[in-house]
Design a protein around this motif. Sequence first.
Motif, PDB file in Angstrom:
ATOM      1  N   SER A  99       0.832  -1.212   0.000  1.00 30.39           N
ATOM      2  CA  SER A  99       0.000   0.000   0.000  1.00 30.39           C
ATOM      3  C   SER A  99       0.859   1.252   0.000  1.00 30.39           C
ATOM      4  O   SER A  99       0.561   2.219  -0.718  1.00 30.39           O
ATOM      5  CB  SER A  99      -0.924  -0.001   1.225  1.00 30.39           C
ATOM      6  OG  SER A  99      -1.854  -1.062   1.167  1.00 30.39           O
ATOM      7  N   ARG A 100       1.926   1.246   0.792  1.00 34.14           N
ATOM      8  CA  ARG A 100       2.816   2.415   0.845  1.00 34.14           C
ATOM      9  C   ARG A 100       3.492   2.640  -0.502  1.00 34.14           C
ATOM     10  O   ARG A 100       3.601   3.777  -0.963  1.00 34.14           O
ATOM     11  CB  ARG A 100       3.867   2.240   1.940  1.00 34.14           C
ATOM     12  CG  ARG A 100       3.334   2.349   3.354  1.00 34.14           C
ATOM     13  CD  ARG A 100       4.478   2.607   4.334  1.00 34.14           C
ATOM     14  NE  ARG A 100       5.496   1.570   4.240  1.00 34.14           N
ATOM     15  CZ  ARG A 100       5.486   0.458   4.942  1.00 34.14           C
ATOM     16  NH1 ARG A 100       4.483   0.217   5.786  1.00 34.14           N
ATOM     17  NH2 ARG A 100       6.450  -0.439   4.823  1.00 34.14           N
ATOM     18  N   TYR A 101       3.946   1.549  -1.127  1.00 27.85           N
ATOM     19  CA  TYR A 101       4.623   1.679  -2.415  1.00 27.85           C
ATOM     20  C   TYR A 101       3.678   2.267  -3.468  1.00 27.85           C
ATOM     21  O   TYR A 101       4.078   3.090  -4.286  1.00 27.85           O
ATOM     22  CB  TYR A 101       5.132   0.322  -2.901  1.00 27.85           C
ATOM     23  CG  TYR A 101       6.152  -0.333  -1.981  1.00 27.85           C
ATOM     24  CD1 TYR A 101       6.891   0.408  -1.064  1.00 27.85           C
ATOM     25  CD2 TYR A 101       6.379  -1.712  -2.020  1.00 27.85           C
ATOM     26  CE1 TYR A 101       7.816  -0.188  -0.225  1.00 27.85           C
ATOM     27  CE2 TYR A 101       7.298  -2.322  -1.191  1.00 27.85           C
ATOM     28  CZ  TYR A 101       8.015  -1.565  -0.287  1.00 27.85           C
ATOM     29  OH  TYR A 101       8.920  -2.165   0.540  1.00 27.85           O
ATOM     30  N   GLU A 102       2.428   1.850  -3.431  1.00 26.54           N
ATOM     31  CA  GLU A 102       1.463   2.346  -4.413  1.00 26.54           C
ATOM     32  C   GLU A 102       1.045   3.785  -4.114  1.00 26.54           C
ATOM     33  O   GLU A 102       0.485   4.466  -4.980  1.00 26.54           O
ATOM     34  CB  GLU A 102       0.235   1.440  -4.447  1.00 26.54           C
ATOM     35  CG  GLU A 102       0.529   0.050  -4.977  1.00 26.54           C
ATOM     36  CD  GLU A 102      -0.716  -0.787  -5.197  1.00 26.54           C
ATOM     37  OE1 GLU A 102      -1.835  -0.257  -4.986  1.00 26.54           O
ATOM     38  OE2 GLU A 102      -0.589  -1.970  -5.573  1.00 26.54           O
ATOM     39  N   SER A 103       1.322   4.240  -2.901  1.00 28.36           N
ATOM     40  CA  SER A 103       0.988   5.620  -2.522  1.00 28.36           C
ATOM     41  C   SER A 103       2.160   6.569  -2.690  1.00 28.36           C
ATOM     42  O   SER A 103       2.044   7.756  -2.391  1.00 28.36           O
ATOM     43  CB  SER A 103       0.494   5.659  -1.062  1.00 28.36           C
ATOM     44  OG  SER A 103      -0.676   4.895  -0.911  1.00 28.36           O
ATOM     45  N   GLY A 104       3.302   6.008  -3.141  1.00 34.11           N
ATOM     46  CA  GLY A 104       4.437   6.878  -3.414  1.00 34.11           C
ATOM     47  C   GLY A 104       5.683   6.626  -2.605  1.00 34.11           C
ATOM     48  O   GLY A 104       6.725   7.234  -2.877  1.00 34.11           O
ATOM     49  N   SER A 105       5.625   5.737  -1.589  1.00 33.00           N
ATOM     50  CA  SER A 105       6.825   5.426  -0.817  1.00 33.00           C
ATOM     51  C   SER A 105       7.793   4.613  -1.673  1.00 33.00           C
ATOM     52  O   SER A 105       7.372   3.821  -2.524  1.00 33.00           O
ATOM     53  CB  SER A 105       6.463   4.624   0.441  1.00 33.00           C
ATOM     54  OG  SER A 105       5.681   5.399   1.323  1.00 33.00           O
ATOM     55  N   LEU A 106       9.086   4.807  -1.437  1.00 32.66           N
ATOM     56  CA  LEU A 106      10.109   4.127  -2.230  1.00 32.66           C
ATOM     57  C   LEU A 106      10.290   2.700  -1.730  1.00 32.66           C
ATOM     58  O   LEU A 106      10.567   2.481  -0.555  1.00 32.66           O
ATOM     59  CB  LEU A 106      11.428   4.887  -2.126  1.00 32.66           C
ATOM     60  CG  LEU A 106      12.577   4.386  -2.986  1.00 32.66           C
ATOM     61  CD1 LEU A 106      12.246   4.578  -4.461  1.00 32.66           C
ATOM     62  CD2 LEU A 106      13.856   5.125  -2.627  1.00 32.66           C
TER      63      LEU A 106
END
Length: 336
Positions: A99-106
């Motif tokens: 979820s974080r990766y899809e929200s912009g986290s590296l």
Amino acid sequence: MNYCEICGTQHNYTIKNESHVFNFRGQKIGVERRVAFCNNCNSLIDVEELENETMAKVVQIYSEQYGMTSLEIKNVRKQFNLGIRPFAKLLNIGSASVSRYESGSLPQATHLEIYKRLKDHPHAILELLNTNKNLLTPRELQMVEKSLQAWSIPKQSFQTDEQIIESIYMHGEGTELTGYNDFSLDKFINMILYFTSNGVLKTKLMKLMWYSDFLFFKRQTISITGTTYVKYPYGPVPKDHDVALAHLQLMNAIEIDELTNDDGWIMMKVRASEPFDSTVFSEEELNTLAEVADFFREYGSIKISDYAHNEKGWSDTEEKQTISYIYAEELHEFVK
């Protein structure tokens, strides 16, 4: 107003623009950043909002140049018509991380390599299904298998993780770029297991492997593993090392954890998940591994990188180019 450590009190500040180069995940990232200066003493003031803004720029530039955008990451999952939870299980990654990766986290480096592979070779999702289907509930497994039917291709078209690693290093066998030796997957894996039995930072591991192969070549005119090494900013590393490590992690041979140092930079620690098999090495090869481990025992990643930068093989080779084993003749002697 913000607190100034030099003045020891709150002061108004002035924001100025400046260029700065960051070392981020082994890459030099140049950004235009906004920084704050105390109006009283003109010293630099830490302003959290500005620091977060700068780090977001660094991550964005890194993602665009070396990684994937959040949209590309999201599209990797959507092409399989899978929800976040079952998709995360297939990748053996926490659903919160997906979820974080899809929200912009590296993504961490090993996770990024999995996403890149699925983007370029989507049929590889079936390999992950075969490896991680035990993580799915019966209902999830049924749903996933139905969603992935469209990606089914003849089994013989797939490559195993072992075959993918071998394909990286099989080119140019028996030349000066491999130490006049054929690549040995068993020795490659067990060399990594040897140096990571108690956990070691990835940057240091890469140098320990290079020194082992090159030191042995210097004395025996043949490398231990037949691995090809290339020049990176922090020293010599095995060719496509992140891809190889990602597949070793998928094989459950190693674990890779993210650590954050006091300066906020992310470091990767590699730890063996399998026991080391000494029988794949000769006595002379084992002695070389022990000698390298002992010599660099007290060296951290920065110190061993600096040490490697003094080697002619690294200094005379162009960036991202293969380092010839011929340079082993110029290798510094291991004398404490």
